[in-house]
Structure formats: structure tokens, C-alpha cells
Write a protein that holds these residues in place. Structure first.
Motif, short mmCIF file in Angstrom:
data_model
loop_
_atom_site.label_atom_id
_atom_site.label_comp_id
_atom_site.label_asym_id
_atom_site.label_seq_id
_atom_site.Cartn_x
_atom_site.Cartn_y
_atom_site.Cartn_z
N PHE A 171 0.83 -1.21 0.00
CA PHE A 171 0.00 0.00 0.00
C PHE A 171 0.86 1.25 0.00
O PHE A 171 0.63 2.19 -0.76
CB PHE A 171 -0.93 0.00 1.21
CG PHE A 171 -1.71 1.28 1.37
CD1 PHE A 171 -2.65 1.65 0.43
CD2 PHE A 171 -1.49 2.12 2.46
CE1 PHE A 171 -3.37 2.83 0.56
CE2 PHE A 171 -2.19 3.30 2.59
CZ PHE A 171 -3.13 3.66 1.65
N ALA A 211 1.02 4.11 -2.80
CA ALA A 211 0.29 5.31 -2.38
C ALA A 211 1.25 6.46 -2.10
O ALA A 211 1.47 6.84 -0.96
CB ALA A 211 -0.56 5.02 -1.14
N PRO A 255 -2.48 9.46 -5.23
CA PRO A 255 -3.88 9.51 -4.81
C PRO A 255 -4.23 10.77 -4.03
O PRO A 255 -5.40 11.01 -3.74
CB PRO A 255 -4.02 8.27 -3.92
CG PRO A 255 -2.64 8.02 -3.42
CD PRO A 255 -1.72 8.41 -4.54
N THR A 271 -10.50 2.11 -10.59
CA THR A 271 -9.95 1.26 -9.55
C THR A 271 -10.36 -0.19 -9.72
O THR A 271 -9.52 -1.10 -9.67
CB THR A 271 -10.40 1.75 -8.16
OG1 THR A 271 -9.83 3.04 -7.91
CG2 THR A 271 -9.98 0.78 -7.07
N CYS A 314 -2.80 7.27 -9.77
CA CYS A 314 -2.61 6.33 -8.67
C CYS A 314 -3.89 6.03 -7.90
O CYS A 314 -3.95 5.04 -7.17
CB CYS A 314 -1.54 6.86 -7.71
SG CYS A 314 0.10 6.93 -8.45
N GLY A 315 -4.91 6.83 -8.04
CA GLY A 315 -6.18 6.55 -7.41
C GLY A 315 -7.12 5.80 -8.32
O GLY A 315 -8.28 5.55 -7.96
N HIS A 325 2.56 0.92 -10.15
CA HIS A 325 2.21 -0.20 -9.29
C HIS A 325 2.84 -1.50 -9.77
O HIS A 325 3.26 -2.34 -8.97
CB HIS A 325 0.69 -0.36 -9.22
CG HIS A 325 -0.01 0.81 -8.61
ND1 HIS A 325 -1.36 0.81 -8.34
CD2 HIS A 325 0.43 2.03 -8.20
CE1 HIS A 325 -1.72 1.97 -7.82
NE2 HIS A 325 -0.64 2.72 -7.73
N THR A 385 -5.00 -3.57 -1.99
CA THR A 385 -4.31 -2.29 -1.82
C THR A 385 -4.76 -1.27 -2.86
O THR A 385 -4.84 -0.07 -2.56
CB THR A 385 -2.78 -2.47 -1.90
OG1 THR A 385 -2.45 -3.18 -3.10
CG2 THR A 385 -2.26 -3.23 -0.70
N GLU A 397 -6.39 2.33 -2.01
CA GLU A 397 -5.92 3.57 -2.60
C GLU A 397 -7.06 4.33 -3.29
O GLU A 397 -7.10 5.56 -3.26
CB GLU A 397 -4.81 3.29 -3.61
CG GLU A 397 -4.10 4.56 -4.06
CD GLU A 397 -3.02 4.28 -5.08
OE1 GLU A 397 -1.88 4.70 -4.87
OE2 GLU A 397 -3.32 3.63 -6.10
N SER A 457 7.22 5.65 -1.13
CA SER A 457 7.13 5.21 -2.53
C SER A 457 8.45 5.47 -3.25
O SER A 457 8.85 4.69 -4.12
CB SER A 457 6.00 5.93 -3.26
OG SER A 457 4.74 5.53 -2.80
#
Length: 482
Positions: free
Chosen positions: A58, A62, A66, A88, A243-244, A250, A274, A278, A341
Motif C-alpha cells: 500500500f 500510495a 492519490p 480502480t 494512482c487513485g 504499481h 491495496t 488507494e 514510494s
């Protein structure tokens, strides 16, 4: 606020339904040995508890995405909610689950090597370049951004340069030391801080009764951006909120955790779960952004006056909703996310180079030999304009996600499985990245109609290449063992 709660419920239900569908299509085998058990080396291949694997994955994915992406995406209005939910569940979750599980089945290899197996050497080389460039940009963005925030909190104390050196030193440690010595020990704490910050902001939003916009008729055709002619919903929103919803970054992080799982049954919670978490984070930030300033129009004015700097909006939201002390803690949470990250971005880049050049990573001198030149490159890039780095990062990120989806599609076709689950988002994302490159101000600024047509032509060409490549190979199911 009904729309917000409906979206969150759909995300949670999606984990138990669409996530389970992904798991069933892939066909897990809980008894199959995993890389962590077969290739244990005490450095990168280490069995970790599922809860640790979840929090590490996660935090790996993240970063600022996000948060900054959701704040910027909120400028388009409630249509951003639809993209976060559908992106998502149907795109990002599929991307993350299958990229993680394919790495798990292929000895924890980087996804670039998996692309070569299913789409051929030319696309593998493209993926190697895209992935390495993306990882270095992510690492750079995620130490420059936090350094600037921390410098603002310590005015008269430590400068941006000093904080940059502190973060880079931490990055070096986390990149070369065994995964359970730094990342495995501190990430659960960092994960708790980040999730607590997000929950606190969500509770403050609900308790404060902020006027979150609701869905309405014509929402899909409504563009509330302050410059709608320059920033159409398609494709701009789908790159801004990455990213959201879906993010190629990823797939660069999944191999790290694929090397730490005890059995394949942990994959759905660690990879798909995950991504859903997010998505909830992005929903909270998007909803707060649309309501805190008085509405979407007011958010647009605030952002436009500050040259689209989402960091200023984040600071305003945290302190305004949680007070001075709460805001300070929230900002620390915002700092933790990108730092955790950035370090794994550099670690992933090291592992990618190790896979390409077949360099054993058991000796620390080998790890340092690959890592130190990367940090020198990142420090040089950090001298560039942050906004420019971010825009190119966003496009590279989504382009990488697109190639990953095509690779997953090819794998599913060759394995005789339901490939539509990956093919549909692959075609859609191809249109997004092509149209964005042609339309965007930092791209070619071409007419919209021409850009959309080019997107369709290229997605069709990729579709034909995928199928023809597989049929040239005999369309035979392949063993997924390395």
C-alpha cells in the motif's frame, strides 16, 4: 454526500466481487511454492506476514498520486468520482492483481521480463526503458516534494537542500539493505500514520457536513474545469487521476512483494486490496477538495491562482479541517506517503538492472554498484522544474500501465483464460495515452478529433499485434513456471 458514500460502498463490494473474479480467472494454487520459499536469500526473497506485505505494498503505491492527483482531478467535478470507482475496480485492480500474480508465478521477476515472454523482445526493450525512466522520475519527485514540504515546516532551520540529503541517505539505506531490515520494520508504522491521517480527514469532512457534490444527469458530459477547452475530460482526467485509479508504477512495485508472499491465496488482498484502499483514499481527497473551498468552481479558482500547485491546497485542507496540530500531523502523513514510494522506486530500479544484467544481489557491493549511479542521475534531474517532471511522470506512468494490460491480455489468451477482463481496459488506456500525448500542451497540442482518431488507430494496431503475435506462436497455452 450520498454520492461519496455510494462510491465507497461500490469500491468495497468490488473487492469481494470483481476481485474474486480476477482470482478465479487467474486460478490460484495455495500449495504452489512461491519465490519467497523457493529462492529465499535473506535480502529480497523473504517471507513476510500478510499484514506486513499489505502495508508495504500500500505504501509502495500510495505516494503523492492519490493525494495530488485526486486534488487536481477534482477540478473536473463529480465526473472524477466515476473514474476513481471504475478505474480502480475494472482497470487498476486488474492491472495490479495480474501484474503481481504473474511476477509471483515467474520467480518474482520484474514485469519488463514478463512482457518479453508474452509480447516479444521489442516491447520488452520498450518496457525496460519506460520502467527505468519512470522509476527514476518517481524517486526524484518523491524526494523533492517531501523536502520542500519539510523545509516549509522548519523555516529558519533546515533548507530544501539539507532535507533532500537526509531523504536521499534514507533512500540509499532502504535500497541496498535487506527488505526486512528497514522497509519491513518501519513501513507498518508509516502505514498506520498515513491511514490514520486519511481517516481523520474523512471523519472531519463528514462531521463538518461539507457540501460534497452529488451525481446528476449529464455528469459524464459535464466538464467543470476552469479551462475546459484546453483540458477536456477525455483524456486529461484519466491521466491526472492515476494512482487513485490505474498506475503503471504499481507494476514496478508488485515484484518486491511477490518475492515476500507465503502462498498465492494472499495475492487478492495484497494486490487487488491495496488498489481498492488507494481508491478510497483518492475518493476522500477528491470529495474534500470539491467541497472545502465552497464548490468545484471555487476549487478551480484557488488552484488557477496558484498555478495548479496541489501542495498548497493539501496544506490548506489539512490545517483547515484538523486545526494547527492536526494539520501538522496530516502533513507529516502526506510526507510519509511519497517517501515510502520513492525508496521502493529506487529499490525496484536496482532489481530491474539486476534482472537485465544478471547481477547477483547477495553481496552489498553489487547492490551499491547499481544503486549509487541511479542516485546521481536522480539528483541531477531534481534540478529541473518540479511541475515539468510531474507532467512527464504522469504520462509515462499511464503508458507503462497500458503496456502491462496488453501483456496481461496476451498471457490470458495464451493460457486459454477469459482475456476480456484485461483487453477492455487495455484498449481504453491506449486511447487515453495516445490522445493525451497529442492534445496536451506539453505534448503536440493537436486538434481533438485528430488525436482521438490516432488513439483508435493505434489501439487497433496493438490489438492486431497482440493476437497475431500469439497466433504466430501457435496460440498454445504456455507454462507459467520460469
Amino acid at each position: 454526500m450520498i454520492t461519496f458514500f455510494v462510491c465507497v460502498c461500490i469500491l468495497v463490494l468490488g473487492y469481494y466481487t470483481y476481485g474474486q473474479l480476477c482470482e478465479r480467472i487467474f486460478g490460484i494454487d495455495r500449495e504452489r511454492p512461491t519465490p519467497a520459499t523457493e529462492l529465499a536469500d535473506g535480502v529480497d526473497y523473504v517471507v513476510l506476514p500478510r499484514w506486513k506485505s499489505f502495508l508495504i505494498q500500500f505504501l509502495n503505491i500510495a505516494g503523492l498520486g492519490p493525494i495530488f492527483g485526486a486534488v487536481a482531478g477534482a477540478m473536473w467535478g463529480p465526473v472524477a468520482f466515476i473514474w476513481i470507482v471504475l478505474g480502480t475496480l475494472i482497470a487498476g485492480g486488474v492491472h495490479d492483481y495480474f501484474s503481481g500474480m504473474l511476477s509471483l508465478r515467474h520467480g518474482g521477476k520484474s514485469f519488463t521480463e514478463i512482457t518479453g515472454r508474452y509480447l516479444g523482445a521489442p516491447l520488452m526493450q520498450l518496457m525496460r526503458v519506460l520502467t527505468f525512466v519512470l522509476l527514476i522520475m518517481v524517486g526524484t519527485v518523491f524526494f523533492v516534494g517531501p523536502a520542500q514540504i519539510l523545509a516549509d515546516l522548519t523555516v529558519g532551520g533546515m533548507s530544501v537542500a539539507v532535507w533532500s540529503c537526509v531523504i536521499l541517505f534514507y533512500y540509499i539505506l532502504s535500497t541496498v539493505l535487506p527488505i526486512d531490515q528497514v522497509i519491513g520494520r518501519f513501513y507498518p508504522i508509516f502505514g498506520g500514520v498515513f491511514l490514520l491521517m486519511t481517516v481523520a480527514l474523512g471523519v472531519a469532512m463528514v462531521y463538518g457536513g461539507l457540501p460534497v457534490p452529488e451525481w446528476s444527469a449529464g455528469i459524464l458530459s459535464t466538464n467543470q474545469h476552469i479551462h475546459p477547452e484546453k483540458f477536456p475530460v477525455f483524456p486529461m482526467l484519466f491521466v491526472t487521476v492515476a494512482c487513485g485509479a490505474i498506475s503503471g508504477f504499481h507494476a514496478t512495485q508488485s515484484p518486491l512483494i511477490a518475492r515476500c508472499l507465503r502462498h498465492e491465496g494472499q495475492g487478492r488482498s495484497v494486490f487487488y486490496g491495496t488498489m481498492v484502499t488507494e481508491g478510497v483514499v483518492a475518493m476522500i481527497w477528491a470529495a474534500i477538495s470539491m467541497s472545502y473551498f465552497g464548490g468545484v468552481r471555487e476549487l478551480n479558482l484557488f488552484m488557477d491562482e496558484r498555478a495548479g500547485n496541489a501542495a498548497i491546497a493539501v496544506n490548506e485542507l489539512c490545517t483547515g479541517l484538523l486545526g494547527r496540530l492536526g494539520g501538522l500531523l496530516a502533513i507529516i502523513g502526506v510526507v510519509v506517503a511519497p517517501v515510502t514510494s520513492g525508496d521502493t522506486a529506487f529499490r525496484s530500479a536496482r532489481l530491474l538492472l539486476a534482472d537485465i544484467f544478471k547481477v547477483s544481489q547477495k553481496a552489498i557491493r553489487n547492490r551499491l554498484a547499481l544503486a549509487l549511479p541511479m542516485f546521481a542521475v536522480a539528483y541531477t534531474i531534481s534540478m529541473m522544474d518540479f511541475a515539468v517532471i510531474w507532467r512527464y511522470f504522469a504520462w509515462t506512468n499511464q503508458t507503462l500501465a497500458t503496456v502491462v494490460l496488453w501483456t496481461v491480455t496476451a498471457y490470458l489468451i495464451r493460457a486459454g483464460k477469459n482475456y476480456w477482463i484485461a483487453l477492455v481496459p487495455a484498449v481504453f488506456m491506449t486511447n487515453v495515452v495516445v490522445a493525451y500525448l497529442l492534445i496536451a500542451p506539453e505534448g503536440f497540442s493537436m486538434p481533438h478529433a485528430v488525436s482521438y482518431l490516432c488513439g483508435l488507430l493505434i489501439s487497433t494496431a496493438l490489438l492486431l499485434y497482440t493476437f497475431l503475435y500469439i497466433y504466430r506462436k501457435g496460440k498454445r497455452p504456455v507454462s507459467v513456471r520460469p
